[in-house]
Design a protein around this motif. Structure first.
Motif, short mmCIF file in Angstrom:
data_model
loop_
_atom_site.label_atom_id
_atom_site.label_comp_id
_atom_site.label_asym_id
_atom_site.label_seq_id
_atom_site.Cartn_x
_atom_site.Cartn_y
_atom_site.Cartn_z
N ASN A 33 1.12 -1.11 -0.16
CA ASN A 33 0.12 -0.12 -0.01
C ASN A 33 0.90 0.88 -0.21
O ASN A 33 1.72 1.53 0.79
N LYS A 34 0.90 1.53 -0.86
CA LYS A 34 1.33 2.39 -1.55
C LYS A 34 1.45 4.30 -1.14
O LYS A 34 2.24 5.46 -0.46
N SER A 35 0.09 4.04 -0.68
CA SER A 35 -0.70 5.39 0.22
C SER A 35 -0.38 5.11 1.88
O SER A 35 -1.51 6.46 2.76
N TYR A 36 0.09 4.47 2.12
CA TYR A 36 -0.08 3.60 4.09
C TYR A 36 1.11 4.21 4.43
O TYR A 36 1.88 4.97 4.21
N GLY A 37 1.93 2.74 4.27
CA GLY A 37 3.27 2.45 4.10
C GLY A 37 3.93 3.39 5.95
O GLY A 37 2.78 3.31 7.05
N LEU A 38 4.95 2.37 6.54
CA LEU A 38 5.21 3.15 7.83
C LEU A 38 4.85 4.65 8.75
O LEU A 38 4.32 4.34 9.00
N SER A 39 5.49 5.87 7.47
CA SER A 39 5.87 6.47 7.82
C SER A 39 4.05 7.35 7.95
O SER A 39 4.03 8.36 9.53
N PHE A 40 2.72 6.78 7.75
CA PHE A 40 2.14 6.50 7.98
C PHE A 40 0.98 6.21 9.28
O PHE A 40 0.59 6.66 9.79
N ALA A 41 1.77 4.80 9.63
CA ALA A 41 1.27 4.15 10.98
C ALA A 41 2.34 4.85 12.15
O ALA A 41 1.35 4.72 13.19
N LYS A 42 3.45 4.87 11.68
CA LYS A 42 3.62 5.75 12.70
C LYS A 42 3.61 7.45 13.24
O LYS A 42 3.14 7.21 13.80
N LYS A 43 2.96 8.78 12.34
CA LYS A 43 1.38 8.97 12.12
C LYS A 43 0.47 8.51 13.29
O LYS A 43 0.15 9.68 14.47
N GLU A 44 -0.12 7.95 13.00
CA GLU A 44 -1.67 7.75 13.65
C GLU A 44 -0.73 6.52 15.03
O GLU A 44 -1.62 6.88 16.49
N ALA A 45 0.21 5.78 15.17
CA ALA A 45 0.50 5.14 16.27
C ALA A 45 1.21 6.39 17.36
O ALA A 45 1.26 5.80 18.93
N ALA A 46 1.75 7.39 17.06
CA ALA A 46 2.31 8.42 18.02
C ALA A 46 1.00 8.94 19.03
O ALA A 46 1.67 9.58 20.11
N PHE A 47 -0.12 8.84 18.85
CA PHE A 47 -1.35 9.33 19.30
C PHE A 47 -1.47 8.73 20.90
O PHE A 47 -1.82 8.80 22.19
#
Length: 328
Positions: free
Chosen positions: A278-292
């Motif tokens: 999934n090019k639209s999600y990826g580790l960088s997006f997961a990190k943004k959400e997990a950071a909460f």
């Protein structure tokens, strides 16, 4: 066969011809499957002023795992692999959210985030057999957003949570993900196919059968070859909920939302899953959400994209089981 041809054939069969009699597109079951209201033989529960298509697997005395499907407006059919967890000592609950799948339909102006949270509270109450029974939420896509919304509102009610590629925990993140994954090229052949059916069918607000049928046709672009979300192909679906989708789109655009304001109060470890393709999600997006969250773990699922639960369950399963067992 070209989608335009399939659409034209389907519409002709539904609207104009039948081997025995002419079909009325407004009759339940002719365009899309019947809901639990129209077919009482379907498994269902009545909670919070609605009737939901629902089923369970496993021992009712075991810890609850409630699967929250994507959308808004999809259903739980492509998440049924999760029932495997019943063999591992969990009580698995599936339900089509209000106005989606085979659940009861309602008018557009009745939907709200709080109503969906109240529905989930009612589902938990319906299936919980004793006060200390643990409750885990397993959300996919929109269902993962709903999981965050519930924990944000009621952090003391949930014993753990799994997030499989949430679209965004607030309006800003949702817009970011949407820009990357869902935008259609207005001049592409895919878009022409999506819009083609509208020559044959129209649907006013709350004409659920017609609108759900149209959305089913339109949704095919999401798994077109080369899609950014890495979706391998179509996955099973009973029926779309077009009115729900439009209602929540309007809420997002007109009111906005933020499911992150209290997530830092949730001390329990949570699990984030994302598909490598999934090019639209990826580790960088997961990190943004997990950071909460104060305590989280992020796991990449190889060789798949957004629909990992359906296409690569054998890779998802051990990660989910290890997480649940660590908290059970």
């Amino acid at each position: 066969m070209n989608l335009k041809i399939l659409t034209a054939i389907g519409l002709a069969c539904a609207m104009f011809i039948s081997c025995e009699k002419e079909l009325d597109i407004h009759e339940p079951g002719n365009l899309v499957p019947k809901t639990v209201v129209e077919d009482p033989s379907l498994p269902s529960i009545s909670v919070n002023g609605t009737t939901l298509h629902a089923e369970t697997y496993g021992n009712p005395e075991s810890s609850l795992v409630i699967f929250l499907h994507g959308g808004p407006g999809a259903d739980y059919q492509n998440g049924l692999n999760v029932k495997k967890l019943a063999d591992d000592g969990y009580y698995i609950v599936f339900y089509d959210q209000r106005g989606t799948g085979l659940s009861q339909r309602h008018d557009k102006n009745t939907y709200s985030i709080q109503l969906y949270l109240d529905d989930l509270t009612a589902v938990i109450k319906h299936y919980r057999t004793f006060p200390s029974q643990k409750v885990f939420l397993f959300g996919h896509s929109w269902g993962a957003m709903l999981t965050a919304a519930y924990i944000n509102a009621y952090p003391d009610r949930i014993d753990g949570a799994i997030f499989a590629e949430a679209g965004g925990f607030n309006k800003q993140l949702l817009d970011e993900y949407g820009e990357a994954s869902r935008k259609l090229n207005l001049f592409s052949e895919i878009t022409n196919d999506v819009l083609y059916y509208d020559q044959f069918l129209t649907g006013r607000e709350n004409e659920h059968e017609i609108l759900d049928y149209k959305l089913a046709i339109a949704s095919s672009f999401s798994y077109a070859e080369g899609n950014d979300e890495g979706i391998e192909g179509p996955s099973p679906l009973w029926r779309n909920g077009a009115t729900v989708l439009q209602a929540f789109m309007d809420i997002s655009e007109n009111e906005g939302f933020d499911f992150t304001t209290n997530l830092n109060q949730y001390q329990t470890k949570v699990l984030f899953l994302y598909g490598k393709n999934n090019k639209s999600y990826g580790l960088s997006f997961a990190k943004k959400e997990a950071a909460f969250f104060p305590n989280s773990n992020i796991v990449q699922i190889d060789d798949t994209g957004h629909e990992m639960i359906y296409f690569k369950w054998n890779s998802v399963y051990p990660m989910v089981l290890d997480y649940l067992n660590s908290l059970n």
